[in-house]
Design an enzyme around this catalytic site. Structure first.
Site, short mmCIF file in Angstrom:
data_model
loop_
_atom_site.label_atom_id
_atom_site.label_comp_id
_atom_site.label_asym_id
_atom_site.label_seq_id
_atom_site.Cartn_x
_atom_site.Cartn_y
_atom_site.Cartn_z
N TRP A 153 0.89 -1.29 0.16
CA TRP A 153 -0.03 0.00 0.13
C TRP A 153 0.96 1.19 0.18
O TRP A 153 1.84 1.65 0.88
CB TRP A 153 -0.82 -0.02 1.44
CG TRP A 153 -1.96 0.90 1.27
CD1 TRP A 153 -2.11 2.16 1.69
CD2 TRP A 153 -3.20 0.83 0.33
NE1 TRP A 153 -3.17 2.92 1.39
CE2 TRP A 153 -3.77 1.86 0.66
CE3 TRP A 153 -3.58 -0.04 -0.56
CZ2 TRP A 153 -5.14 2.15 -0.04
CZ3 TRP A 153 -4.92 0.21 -1.03
CH2 TRP A 153 -5.63 1.23 -0.83
N HIS B 163 -4.25 -10.57 4.30
CA HIS B 163 -4.56 -10.31 5.62
C HIS B 163 -6.03 -9.91 6.15
O HIS B 163 -6.93 -9.57 5.29
CB HIS B 163 -3.60 -8.77 5.80
CG HIS B 163 -3.92 -7.46 5.30
ND1 HIS B 163 -3.87 -7.34 3.93
CD2 HIS B 163 -4.95 -6.62 5.80
CE1 HIS B 163 -4.53 -6.09 3.74
NE2 HIS B 163 -4.97 -5.77 4.67
N HIS C 149 -8.14 -1.19 13.72
CA HIS C 149 -7.56 -0.58 12.36
C HIS C 149 -8.06 1.02 12.36
O HIS C 149 -7.37 1.89 11.87
CB HIS C 149 -7.85 -1.32 11.20
CG HIS C 149 -7.32 -0.82 9.88
ND1 HIS C 149 -6.10 -0.29 9.93
CD2 HIS C 149 -7.36 -0.94 8.64
CE1 HIS C 149 -5.53 -0.15 8.51
NE2 HIS C 149 -6.60 -0.43 7.85
N HIS D 59 -15.12 0.80 5.43
CA HIS D 59 -14.32 0.20 6.67
C HIS D 59 -14.91 0.27 7.95
O HIS D 59 -15.35 -0.58 9.00
CB HIS D 59 -12.78 0.73 6.87
CG HIS D 59 -11.72 -0.07 6.00
ND1 HIS D 59 -11.34 0.42 4.81
CD2 HIS D 59 -11.10 -1.15 5.98
CE1 HIS D 59 -10.53 -0.46 4.13
NE2 HIS D 59 -10.10 -1.26 5.11
N GLU E 216 -8.67 -9.28 3.19
CA GLU E 216 -8.07 -8.41 2.05
C GLU E 216 -6.98 -9.30 1.52
O GLU E 216 -6.25 -9.89 2.06
CB GLU E 216 -7.80 -6.96 2.45
CG GLU E 216 -9.09 -6.16 2.87
CD GLU E 216 -8.38 -4.77 3.52
OE1 GLU E 216 -9.34 -3.90 3.51
OE2 GLU E 216 -7.61 -4.94 4.10
#
Ligand SMILES: [Zn+2]
Length: 217
Positions: A17, A51, A57, A163, A175
């Site tokens: 990312w 993951h 998060h 999210h 993901e």
């Protein structure tokens, strides 16, 4: 019984990312260098490769990945192949799918083609789940949703509403799946994140076990 490994191999070739730590897998000790053993040192974001995102998060009070219930991480799931060249998976799209009694949903899209091709670049134009799409899945009682992109949310989408919607409703987000080898249908999912205490996510080995009666959707 057929097993499908739907996890990406963790290596330095994997796209990460933008802005996250680069994945590094190096020998800290090496037999070739005269050390007693080969010992690998790992440095990576927990959101590398395949993951799971934990509520922590995006939610300051959210639970860590080690506290996710195993009952959700293992069990029957339905894999949908959304094939067509769509960008955002929205509620209208999902309403066309048979979600009756389905707690775990995997969304196969054109993203998987890139994994199959060994594409190592990060692409911003991946297929994602819209906020309305996530709200629809929540309304249907879905407890786990998996996708073949490194993020389930549109790239750089302000506020991360997809999210937030999923994590606030205790929906597990899986993901970075490679669903390219798997036909649509019903499977048993086994997706076990590393037990990282209080962490916002963890690398996950995700496996699908084919059922006796495989049906196509
Ligand atoms: Zn993530």
């Amino acid at each position: 019984m057929k097993l499908y490994d739907i996890s990406l191999p963790l290596s330095e070739d994997l796209p990460t990312w933008p802005g996250d730590p680069k994945l590094s897998i190096r020998l800290a000790a090496s037999l070739l260098q005269g050390d007693d053993a080969n010992v690998t040192r790992l440095d990576m974001s927990v959101h590398s490769g395949t993951h799971i995102d934990a509520p922590f998060h995006f939610e300051p009070e959210g639970i860590g990945v080690d506290a996710l219930p195993l009952e959700i991480l293992i069990g029957p799931c339905r894999l949908f192949d959304l094939g067509s060249p769509l960008n955002g998976i929205d509620a209208a799209q999902l309403k066309g799918l048979d979600l009756k009694g389905i707690k775990r949903v995997l969304l196969k899209t054109r993203n998987s083609t890139r994994w199959a091709q060994g594409d190592t670049a990060f692409h911003r134009d991946y297929v994602y789940l819209t906020t309305e799409g996530s709200e629809y899945l929540i309304s249907q009682g879905v407890q786990l949703v998996g996708i073949d992109a490194l993020s389930i949310e549109k790239y750089a989408y302000p506020g991360h509403p997809t999210h937030h919607a999923l994590l606030r409703n205790q929906v597990v987000i899986l993901e970075g799946l490679d669903l390219s080898p798997v036909p649509a249908g019903d499977y048993e999912l086994i997706a076990l994140p590393l037990k990282l205490k209080g962490a916002d996510g963890a690398p996950t080995r995700a496996i699908l076990r084919a059922l006796d009666t495989e049906m196509n959707h």
